[in-house]
Design a protein around this motif. Structure first.
Motif, mmCIF file in Angstrom:
data_model
loop_
_atom_site.group_PDB
_atom_site.id
_atom_site.type_symbol
_atom_site.label_atom_id
_atom_site.label_comp_id
_atom_site.label_asym_id
_atom_site.label_seq_id
_atom_site.Cartn_x
_atom_site.Cartn_y
_atom_site.Cartn_z
ATOM 1 N N GLU A 11 0.827 -1.214 0.000
ATOM 2 C CA GLU A 11 0.000 0.000 0.000
ATOM 3 C C GLU A 11 0.857 1.259 0.000
ATOM 4 O O GLU A 11 0.568 2.228 -0.701
ATOM 5 N N GLU A 12 1.937 1.204 0.791
ATOM 6 C CA GLU A 12 2.815 2.374 0.872
ATOM 7 C C GLU A 12 3.385 2.709 -0.502
ATOM 8 O O GLU A 12 3.343 3.856 -0.954
ATOM 9 N N GLY A 13 3.872 1.663 -1.176
ATOM 10 C CA GLY A 13 4.465 1.838 -2.515
ATOM 11 C C GLY A 13 3.456 2.399 -3.500
ATOM 12 O O GLY A 13 3.775 3.264 -4.328
ATOM 13 N N LEU A 14 2.225 1.913 -3.418
ATOM 14 C CA LEU A 14 1.193 2.394 -4.347
ATOM 15 C C LEU A 14 0.838 3.847 -4.036
ATOM 16 O O LEU A 14 0.629 4.658 -4.947
ATOM 17 N N ARG A 15 0.801 4.171 -2.755
ATOM 18 C CA ARG A 15 0.469 5.535 -2.356
ATOM 19 C C ARG A 15 1.484 6.520 -2.960
ATOM 20 O O ARG A 15 1.109 7.543 -3.519
ATOM 21 N N GLU A 16 2.753 6.143 -2.858
ATOM 22 C CA GLU A 16 3.810 6.997 -3.420
ATOM 23 C C GLU A 16 3.686 7.127 -4.940
ATOM 24 O O GLU A 16 3.804 8.209 -5.489
ATOM 25 N N ARG A 17 3.462 5.997 -5.597
ATOM 26 C CA ARG A 17 3.475 5.995 -7.057
ATOM 27 C C ARG A 17 2.220 6.593 -7.691
ATOM 28 O O ARG A 17 2.274 7.119 -8.794
ATOM 29 N N THR A 18 1.074 6.437 -7.028
ATOM 30 C CA THR A 18 -0.171 6.870 -7.674
ATOM 31 C C THR A 18 -0.611 8.262 -7.230
ATOM 32 O O THR A 18 -1.425 8.889 -7.890
ATOM 33 N N LYS A 19 -0.102 8.731 -6.123
ATOM 34 C CA LYS A 19 -0.470 10.046 -5.572
ATOM 35 C C LYS A 19 -1.997 10.204 -5.506
ATOM 36 O O LYS A 19 -2.553 11.244 -5.869
ATOM 37 N N GLY A 20 -2.651 9.147 -5.107
ATOM 38 C CA GLY A 20 -4.105 9.208 -4.912
ATOM 39 C C GLY A 20 -4.902 9.517 -6.166
ATOM 40 O O GLY A 20 -5.945 10.177 -6.120
ATOM 41 N N LYS A 21 -4.424 9.004 -7.307
ATOM 42 C CA LYS A 21 -5.056 9.347 -8.587
ATOM 43 C C LYS A 21 -6.520 8.907 -8.700
ATOM 44 O O LYS A 21 -7.310 9.529 -9.412
ATOM 45 N N PRO A 69 -12.778 -10.609 2.738
ATOM 46 C CA PRO A 69 -11.492 -10.326 2.107
ATOM 47 C C PRO A 69 -11.298 -8.820 1.922
ATOM 48 O O PRO A 69 -12.274 -8.082 1.748
ATOM 49 N N HIS A 70 -10.040 -8.366 2.000
ATOM 50 C CA HIS A 70 -9.814 -6.916 1.935
ATOM 51 C C HIS A 70 -8.583 -6.511 1.117
ATOM 52 O O HIS A 70 -8.275 -5.337 1.017
ATOM 53 N N PHE A 71 -7.856 -7.453 0.540
ATOM 54 C CA PHE A 71 -6.631 -7.081 -0.179
ATOM 55 C C PHE A 71 -6.905 -6.110 -1.326
ATOM 56 O O PHE A 71 -6.166 -5.158 -1.536
ATOM 57 N N MET A 72 -7.976 -6.372 -2.078
ATOM 58 C CA MET A 72 -8.296 -5.491 -3.209
ATOM 59 C C MET A 72 -8.715 -4.114 -2.694
ATOM 60 O O MET A 72 -8.306 -3.087 -3.227
ATOM 61 N N ASP A 73 -9.518 -4.116 -1.635
ATOM 62 C CA ASP A 73 -9.926 -2.848 -1.003
ATOM 63 C C ASP A 73 -8.690 -2.052 -0.604
ATOM 64 O O ASP A 73 -8.588 -0.847 -0.864
ATOM 65 N N ASP A 74 -7.737 -2.745 0.041
ATOM 66 C CA ASP A 74 -6.526 -2.078 0.538
ATOM 67 C C ASP A 74 -5.748 -1.425 -0.606
ATOM 68 O O ASP A 74 -5.337 -0.267 -0.518
ATOM 69 N N LEU A 75 -5.537 -2.213 -1.684
ATOM 70 C CA LEU A 75 -4.722 -1.709 -2.792
ATOM 71 C C LEU A 75 -5.388 -0.520 -3.478
ATOM 72 O O LEU A 75 -4.746 0.482 -3.780
ATOM 73 N N LEU A 76 -6.703 -0.644 -3.730
ATOM 74 C CA LEU A 76 -7.390 0.440 -4.438
ATOM 75 C C LEU A 76 -7.529 1.674 -3.545
ATOM 76 O O LEU A 76 -7.443 2.803 -4.027
ATOM 77 N N ALA A 77 -7.695 1.450 -2.238
ATOM 78 C CA ALA A 77 -7.754 2.595 -1.318
ATOM 79 C C ALA A 77 -6.406 3.320 -1.319
ATOM 80 O O ALA A 77 -6.349 4.552 -1.285
ATOM 81 N N ALA A 78 -5.323 2.536 -1.380
ATOM 82 C CA ALA A 78 -3.985 3.145 -1.418
ATOM 83 C C ALA A 78 -3.816 3.994 -2.676
ATOM 84 O O ALA A 78 -3.080 4.979 -2.679
ATOM 85 N N ALA A 79 -4.527 3.597 -3.754
ATOM 86 C CA ALA A 79 -4.455 4.376 -5.001
ATOM 87 C C ALA A 79 -5.452 5.540 -4.965
ATOM 88 O O ALA A 79 -5.640 6.223 -5.971
ATOM 89 N N GLY A 80 -6.120 5.740 -3.829
ATOM 90 C CA GLY A 80 -6.979 6.904 -3.652
ATOM 91 C C GLY A 80 -8.462 6.646 -3.781
ATOM 92 O O GLY A 80 -9.275 7.530 -3.504
ATOM 93 N N ALA A 81 -8.854 5.442 -4.200
ATOM 94 C CA ALA A 81 -10.268 5.185 -4.443
ATOM 95 C C ALA A 81 -11.061 5.146 -3.135
ATOM 96 O O ALA A 81 -10.509 4.898 -2.066
ATOM 97 N N GLU A 82 -12.358 5.398 -3.280
ATOM 98 C CA GLU A 82 -13.244 5.305 -2.128
ATOM 99 C C GLU A 82 -14.006 3.985 -2.226
ATOM 100 O O GLU A 82 -14.804 3.794 -3.153
ATOM 101 N N ASN A 83 -13.730 3.047 -1.317
ATOM 102 C CA ASN A 83 -14.424 1.761 -1.363
ATOM 103 C C ASN A 83 -15.765 1.883 -0.665
ATOM 104 O O ASN A 83 -15.832 2.299 0.482
ATOM 105 N N VAL A 84 -16.828 1.507 -1.373
ATOM 106 C CA VAL A 84 -18.143 1.583 -0.742
ATOM 107 C C VAL A 84 -18.365 0.320 0.089
ATOM 108 O O VAL A 84 -17.708 -0.703 -0.118
ATOM 109 N N GLU A 85 -19.285 0.397 1.026
ATOM 110 C CA GLU A 85 -19.681 -0.773 1.806
ATOM 111 C C GLU A 85 -20.332 -1.756 0.825
ATOM 112 O O GLU A 85 -21.234 -1.380 0.075
#
Lengths: 314, 262
Positions: free
Chosen positions: A146-156, A192-208
């Motif tokens: 997640e950290e790496g994605l946060r740096e690379r995507t800048k919350g795109k 499961p939450h891995f996909m949620d984690d990765l996409l959230a790190a890229a800035g997305a808003e995961n809905v319930e």
């Protein structure tokens, strides 16, 4: 406990098993997986002369045929890389390789059958423990994180509302995934939450989204289409009701099932839904600034490019 | 369906008479409803053993009827008559005629494994559903289900080529189940994507349709698999032949041969 950084370093090069679906109807998943690997500097070594893992169909003729097919894939993956890790993005392939691994480790009868067929087929019998199977989610999570994605995507992906859909084969049955449900940091089979984690790190808003591991009826998508359409419609409507603009997928069968039955639901039951369906690798690719064509988004049945343009993601 | 909403007496077992006098009392009409008494005598004691001998059915004896399978079932939520717990009960008690009422539903299991996930006794109800569907077909109680036809086409392609080609599976399936090749929703899908796909992509799929993708050096593996398939099928037949079923018919032999790689 394995050293996390050491493991991350090891996984930067893995054997890649795309499987039949990614060469056909799920091509966008293959293209986008390769594109993000290239972008992130991760090496994919294609498994040589691979065969079908048995999908969901072969086990209904006899489950041991599937065990053999998957064991052959694993035997082809051994020595493809130094760490003997094989990465399978398709949930079906991932599930079957894991299942074969479990059966070969725990069931003498499975070992006997696989040994017999392997001998006739003229190759070395795969033995449990020679290779390790991981999913594309594990692969990104453990190498870049997640950290790496946060740096690379800048919350795109900021402002993009996503429902993460994992499907059945990634989490069930529990016993074939010994590494899951191991407390903090590990994947959960019930939520499961891995996909949620990765996409959230890229800035997305995961809905319930309570239907994360609901079934899309993929096994009977053609043989019992009305059932599949009803199951898919449930998933699409639940995603929309929770405000999702996009459903992120991680399985070619689920993905094409959602796309096909979205159209079929409209034709057959007059129920129209507008939520777009994208592979999580396509979403991560967009977040990394890769163009939609390079991610195969135009080959999806679900039309999402105008929406992505509107969102300023392309 | 919650049990209290379920009618415990089947409509066909309820009768009224338009004109009936018993011991001088007129019992015609709806005021006096009769319930047909039913005695179950046609137990098939071999059924559990036979289903347990088919792949997936091995653990059926472990079931203690908690109902977690039905409770978690994907299909049950849409089709309330789809009831794995009840069917396991019927199989274990040998109530064949009762099971046969639902014979056209059992193949509908979508293998989502929610039951297997929920089952506290490791019965693997998903496997039991598949074994039961097999058993029904092998005994000639039902024609081959669309799902079984699909599974066979799929397996044939793997035995022959080592890999699957989506379009070919789809076309063969529609052909073998006598459905029109161009379903209205399929047409819509093709139209949706055709407009925005590059020519290269079309050529690529046409190429893989004509030249089926295959695994290099597959021949021996395919032959070994074919041998194995023939072997297990004989094994399954033998397991069922050992039991006695009153409904087994020789006029309608189960069509279970895989005719690939011949």
């Amino acid at each position: 406990m394995v050293d996390v950084t050491e493991r991350a370093k090891q996984l930067r090069e893995v054997a890649y098993y795309p499987g039949c679906a990614l060469e056909g109807s799920g091509n966008g998943y293959d293209v986008s997986t390769r594109a993000i690997a290239h972008n992130l500097g991760l090496k994919l070594r294609d498994v040589k002369d691979w065969n079908c893992c048995g999908a969901m169909e072969v086990k209904n003729i006899d489950p041991k045929i599937q065990t053999y097919l998957s064991s052959r894939v694993l035997s082809q993956a051994v020595n493809a890389t130094r760490n003997n890790v094989v990465m399978a993005p398709c949930n079906g392939c991932y599930h079957n390789l894991k299942k074969a691994e479990y059966d070969l480790a725990h069931d003498q009868n499975s070992r006997d059958v696989v040994e017999k067929i392997s001998a006739k087929a003229g190759h070395k019998t795969y033995e449990a423990g020679q290779a390790e199977t991981i999913h594309a989610l594990d692969w990104i999570k453990e190498t870049i994180g997640e950290e790496g994605l946060r740096e690379r995507t800048k919350g795109k992906l900021a402002g993009l509302k996503i429902a993460n859909y994992y499907g059945c084969m990634y989490v069930r049955p529990r016993h074939i995934f010994p590494e899951k449900d191991q407390g903090p940091g590990s994947e959960s089979t019930s939520k499961p939450h891995f996909m949620d984690d990765l996409l959230a790190a890229a800035g997305a808003e995961n809905v319930e989204f309570p239907l994360k591991t609901a079934c899309c009826g993929g096994a009977h998508t053609l043989s019992d289409s009305d059932m599949s359409t009803k199951l898919v419609l449930n998933i699409l409507q639940a995603a929309e009701a929770n405000g999702a603009e996009v459903i992120a997928t991680e399985c070619p069968t689920c993905h094409s099932g959602l796309e096909m039955h979205q159209i079929r639901a409209e034709k057959r039951f007059g129920k129209k839904t507008n939520v777009r369906i994208l592979y999580f690798t396509q979403l991560l690719g967009l977040a990394l600034g890769i163009g939609p064509r390079k991610l195969g988004i135009h080959t999806n049945i679900s039309e999402s490019i105008p929406f992505l343009v509107e969102k300023g993601l392309t | 369906m919650p049990i209290h909403e379920k009618s415990l007496i089947r409509p066909e077992n309820i009768t009224t008479h338009d004109d009936l006098v018993i011991e001088g009392v007129d019992v015609s009409g709806h005021w006096s409803t009769f319930i047909e008494t039913r005695v179950i005598a046609d137990y098939n004691e071999a059924m559990e053993e036979e289903i347990a001998a088919l792949p997936g059915g091995e653990n059926i004896h472990r079931c203690w009827q908690c109902g977690s399978c039905t409770n978690s079932c994907t299909v049950h939520a849409i089709e309330p008559r789809f009831n794995p717990r009840y069917w396991i009960y019927l199989i274990r008690t040998g109530m064949e005629s009762e099971l046969l009422r639902d014979k056209d539903l059992i193949w509908q299991c979508v293998s989502c494994n929610k039951c297997t996930y929920a089952c506290p006794r490791d019965v693997v109800p998903e496997g039991v559903m598949k074994a039961t569907a097999h058993w029904l077909e092998m005994k000639g109680h039902v024609p081959e289900s669309p799902s079984m036809i699909f599974d066979k086409i799929f397996t044939e392609q793997i035995v022959e080529h080592g890999r699957i080609e989506d379009t070919k599976v789809l076309m063969q399936f529609l052909k073998r189940t006598n459905q029109p090749l161009m379903q209205d929703w399929l047409k819509q899908i093709v139209m949706n994507i055709a407009a925005r796909l590059p020519v290269k992509w079309g050529l690529k799929s046409a190429w893989s349709f004509v030249f089926h993708p295959r695994t290099r050096g597959w021949k021996k593996a395919g032959a070994a698999l074919q041998d194995y398939i023939i072997e297990v099928e004989q094994h399954h037949k033998a397991a069922l032949g050992a039991g006695t079923s009153n409904a087994a018919s020789n006029d309608n032999p189960p069509q279970r041969k895989l005719h690939a790689a011949e």
